[in-house]
Design a protein around this motif. Structure first.
Motif, mmCIF file in Angstrom:
data_model
loop_
_atom_site.group_PDB
_atom_site.id
_atom_site.type_symbol
_atom_site.label_atom_id
_atom_site.label_comp_id
_atom_site.label_asym_id
_atom_site.label_seq_id
_atom_site.Cartn_x
_atom_site.Cartn_y
_atom_site.Cartn_z
ATOM 1 N N HIS A 276 0.826 -1.213 0.000
ATOM 2 C CA HIS A 276 0.000 0.000 0.000
ATOM 3 C C HIS A 276 0.859 1.261 0.000
ATOM 4 C CE1 HIS A 276 -2.982 2.961 1.217
ATOM 5 N NE2 HIS A 276 -2.249 3.240 2.281
ATOM 6 N N LEU A 277 1.939 1.227 0.746
ATOM 7 C CA LEU A 277 2.781 2.420 0.885
ATOM 8 C C LEU A 277 3.700 2.639 -0.316
ATOM 9 C CD1 LEU A 277 3.758 2.170 4.665
ATOM 10 C CD2 LEU A 277 2.075 3.687 3.615
ATOM 11 N N ASN A 278 4.072 1.564 -0.995
ATOM 12 C CA ASN A 278 4.932 1.682 -2.177
ATOM 13 C C ASN A 278 4.044 1.739 -3.420
ATOM 14 O OD1 ASN A 278 6.657 1.023 -4.440
ATOM 15 N ND2 ASN A 278 8.196 0.362 -2.945
ATOM 16 N N HIS A 279 3.921 2.922 -4.013
ATOM 17 C CA HIS A 279 2.989 3.105 -5.125
ATOM 18 C C HIS A 279 3.401 2.315 -6.371
ATOM 19 C CE1 HIS A 279 0.810 6.010 -2.805
ATOM 20 N NE2 HIS A 279 1.886 6.754 -2.637
ATOM 21 N N ASP A 280 4.705 2.065 -6.534
ATOM 22 C CA ASP A 280 5.152 1.259 -7.672
ATOM 23 C C ASP A 280 4.631 -0.165 -7.561
ATOM 24 O OD1 ASP A 280 6.536 3.385 -8.797
ATOM 25 O OD2 ASP A 280 8.382 2.913 -7.703
ATOM 26 N N ILE A 281 4.663 -0.699 -6.328
ATOM 27 C CA ILE A 281 4.158 -2.051 -6.095
ATOM 28 C C ILE A 281 2.634 -2.063 -6.098
ATOM 29 C CG2 ILE A 281 4.033 -3.953 -4.425
ATOM 30 C CD1 ILE A 281 6.829 -3.189 -3.488
ATOM 31 N N GLU A 282 2.023 -1.032 -5.514
ATOM 32 C CA GLU A 282 0.565 -0.986 -5.369
ATOM 33 C C GLU A 282 -0.153 -1.076 -6.709
ATOM 34 O OE1 GLU A 282 -2.660 1.609 -2.800
ATOM 35 O OE2 GLU A 282 -0.940 2.641 -3.693
ATOM 36 N N HIS A 283 0.473 -0.524 -7.760
ATOM 37 C CA HIS A 283 -0.184 -0.502 -9.067
ATOM 38 C C HIS A 283 0.080 -1.762 -9.901
ATOM 39 C CE1 HIS A 283 -0.272 3.868 -8.072
ATOM 40 N NE2 HIS A 283 -1.479 3.731 -8.602
ATOM 41 N N LEU A 284 0.892 -2.677 -9.364
ATOM 42 C CA LEU A 284 1.118 -3.936 -10.063
ATOM 43 C C LEU A 284 -0.107 -4.843 -9.894
ATOM 44 C CD1 LEU A 284 4.827 -4.664 -9.065
ATOM 45 C CD2 LEU A 284 3.990 -3.874 -11.289
ATOM 46 N N PRO A 285 -0.419 -5.672 -10.880
ATOM 47 C CA PRO A 285 -1.600 -6.547 -10.795
ATOM 48 C C PRO A 285 -1.538 -7.484 -9.581
ATOM 49 C CG PRO A 285 -0.737 -6.511 -13.036
ATOM 50 C CD PRO A 285 0.271 -5.810 -12.182
ATOM 51 N N TYR A 286 -2.632 -7.538 -8.846
ATOM 52 C CA TYR A 286 -2.809 -8.449 -7.704
ATOM 53 C C TYR A 286 -1.741 -8.286 -6.619
ATOM 54 C CZ TYR A 286 -5.921 -10.718 -11.056
ATOM 55 O OH TYR A 286 -6.902 -10.974 -11.976
ATOM 56 N N SER A 287 -1.185 -7.085 -6.500
ATOM 57 C CA SER A 287 -0.157 -6.855 -5.480
ATOM 58 C C SER A 287 -0.719 -7.045 -4.071
ATOM 59 C CB SER A 287 0.437 -5.456 -5.616
ATOM 60 O OG SER A 287 -0.562 -4.463 -5.435
ATOM 61 N N HIS A 288 -2.048 -6.829 -3.913
ATOM 62 C CA HIS A 288 -2.675 -7.002 -2.601
ATOM 63 C C HIS A 288 -2.744 -8.476 -2.197
ATOM 64 C CE1 HIS A 288 -5.929 -7.782 -5.403
ATOM 65 N NE2 HIS A 288 -6.612 -8.349 -4.426
ATOM 66 N N VAL A 289 -2.447 -9.374 -3.146
ATOM 67 C CA VAL A 289 -2.449 -10.814 -2.856
ATOM 68 C C VAL A 289 -1.029 -11.355 -2.760
ATOM 69 C CG1 VAL A 289 -3.123 -13.097 -3.679
ATOM 70 C CG2 VAL A 289 -4.705 -11.177 -3.930
ATOM 71 N N TRP A 290 -0.214 -11.123 -3.812
ATOM 72 C CA TRP A 290 1.098 -11.775 -3.824
ATOM 73 C C TRP A 290 2.101 -11.125 -2.868
ATOM 74 C CZ3 TRP A 290 4.967 -8.515 -5.267
ATOM 75 C CH2 TRP A 290 4.707 -7.509 -6.189
ATOM 76 N N ALA B 43 4.189 -2.585 11.584
ATOM 77 C CA ALA B 43 2.990 -2.100 10.887
ATOM 78 C C ALA B 43 2.567 -0.736 11.406
ATOM 79 C CB ALA B 43 1.853 -3.111 11.049
ATOM 80 N N MET B 44 2.603 -0.574 12.722
ATOM 81 C CA MET B 44 2.224 0.708 13.326
ATOM 82 C C MET B 44 3.176 1.822 12.930
ATOM 83 S SD MET B 44 1.148 -0.602 17.143
ATOM 84 C CE MET B 44 0.835 1.061 17.739
ATOM 85 N N LEU B 45 4.468 1.512 12.899
ATOM 86 C CA LEU B 45 5.470 2.526 12.534
ATOM 87 C C LEU B 45 5.339 2.926 11.068
ATOM 88 C CD1 LEU B 45 8.596 1.136 14.436
ATOM 89 C CD2 LEU B 45 7.275 3.182 15.004
ATOM 90 N N LEU B 46 5.106 1.943 10.199
ATOM 91 C CA LEU B 46 4.983 2.240 8.771
ATOM 92 C C LEU B 46 3.757 3.109 8.474
ATOM 93 C CD1 LEU B 46 5.929 -1.198 7.152
ATOM 94 C CD2 LEU B 46 7.217 0.932 6.986
ATOM 95 N N LEU B 47 2.690 2.905 9.235
ATOM 96 C CA LEU B 47 1.445 3.638 8.979
ATOM 97 C C LEU B 47 1.293 4.904 9.822
ATOM 98 C CD1 LEU B 47 -1.075 0.648 8.720
ATOM 99 C CD2 LEU B 47 -0.307 2.130 6.856
ATOM 100 N N SER B 48 2.291 5.195 10.644
ATOM 101 C CA SER B 48 2.170 6.317 11.580
ATOM 102 C C SER B 48 1.964 7.664 10.886
ATOM 103 C CB SER B 48 3.406 6.381 12.493
ATOM 104 O OG SER B 48 4.585 6.548 11.721
ATOM 105 N N ASN B 49 2.526 7.831 9.705
ATOM 106 C CA ASN B 49 2.403 9.105 8.982
ATOM 107 C C ASN B 49 1.449 9.041 7.792
ATOM 108 O OD1 ASN B 49 4.292 10.537 10.638
ATOM 109 N ND2 ASN B 49 5.967 9.484 9.573
ATOM 110 N N ASP B 50 0.751 7.931 7.674
ATOM 111 C CA ASP B 50 -0.213 7.792 6.582
ATOM 112 C C ASP B 50 -1.571 8.322 7.035
ATOM 113 O OD1 ASP B 50 -2.333 6.443 4.930
ATOM 114 O OD2 ASP B 50 -0.594 5.580 3.933
ATOM 115 N N PRO B 51 -2.189 9.244 6.271
ATOM 116 C CA PRO B 51 -3.478 9.809 6.696
ATOM 117 C C PRO B 51 -4.590 8.767 6.837
ATOM 118 C CG PRO B 51 -2.953 10.434 4.427
ATOM 119 C CD PRO B 51 -1.721 9.822 5.006
#
Length: 265
Positions: free
Chosen positions: A55-69, A108-116
């Protein structure tokens, strides 16, 4: 009150629950047998960490089925690490798995700490959104669950070897996306715990029954009183487990007394 119009929402959620139960009940009994209770929490949390990284890496997020693999890669790596440790630090394995879970949760908490939207994503990964599951989301979990169950039925010995960790990682990855970390843990452990002292040949069907009662009750309760679905199902799974153990305990007492009488005679 329960609104019958909600059945269109509840039915996909119920099917999602059946898919999760189909594999988790079997794997949960193996988890209890191995004495590695926290492995499900740890692997689920690691899979969630993979989803966060994607989710945080936009290059990966836009790859097909990145939310699965991406979560699957993290889960497989975590399961491989635990499998490696199981041969070298067996006496401390449960403690290390617990630490592994905590570290993944903190990461997980640290990575998302600055995400709105970090707090919302973390809540979704932990508690899940089973009520909002749609049919298209069930295709991949259904296919993987069918393959896993077929493999286990053909070669049950896979559960005793390292193949268990691979199957476990794949199943957990898909389940976290559907129902969240807390419900994944509850579905694995509570039905298995309910029948742990039950030695009849219907042990596995009994575990499935405990899980089904918990899921159906939780979904109806959630829809009727507008409660968080994941939390409601965890609560009803716990109640279903306790009730089964109480009934089992009452049935076991007369049998125990009869055995004692036979021994005395």
């Amino acid at each position: 009150m329960f609104d019958t119009d909600l059945l269109s929402i509840l039915f996909p959620a119920f099917v999602a629950g059946i898919l999760v139960l189909s594999t988790h009940v079997v794997l949960g009994q193996q988890v209890l047998k191995r004495g590695i209770i926290f492995i499900d929490l740890a692997i689920a949390q690691v899979a969630a960490l993979g989803a966060i990284v994607a989710h945080l890496n936009h290059d990966i997020e836009h790859l097909p089925y990145s939310h699965v693999w991406m979560p699957a890669l993290f889960a497989l790596a975590g399961a491989g690490f635990i499998a490696w440790l199981s041969k070298r630090m067996a006496d401390e394995l449960e403690a290390i798995i617990g630490c592994f879970y905590v570290l993944a949760a903190v990461a997980a908490m640290l990575l998302l700490s600055n995400d709105p939207h970090g707090a919302e994503m973390l809540k979704q990964l932990m508690s899940g959104q089973i009520l909002w599951v749609n049919w298209s989301q069930l295709i991949l979990p259904a296919s993987v669950s069918a393959c896993i169950l077929l493999l286990i039925s053909i070669k049950p010995a896979l559960l005793d070897g390292r193949g268990f960790y691979i199957m476990f990682a794949l199943v957990i990855t898909l389940s976290v996306e559907l129902v969240g970390v807390y419900l994944v843990f509850s579905t694995l452990i509570l039905p298995a715990l309910a029948v742990n002292k039950y030695h009849a040949r219907f042990k596995l069907p009994a575990a499935y029954a405990v899980g089904l009662v918990g899921y159906i009750s939780g979904l109806v309760l959630s829809a009727s009183f507008d409660l968080p679905s994941g939390a409601a199902i965890v609560a009803t799974l716990a109640i279903s487990t306790i009730l089964f153990r109480l009934v089992l305990g009452r049935k076991a007492q007369p049998q125990k007394r009869d055995q004692e009488k036979l021994i005395r005679n």
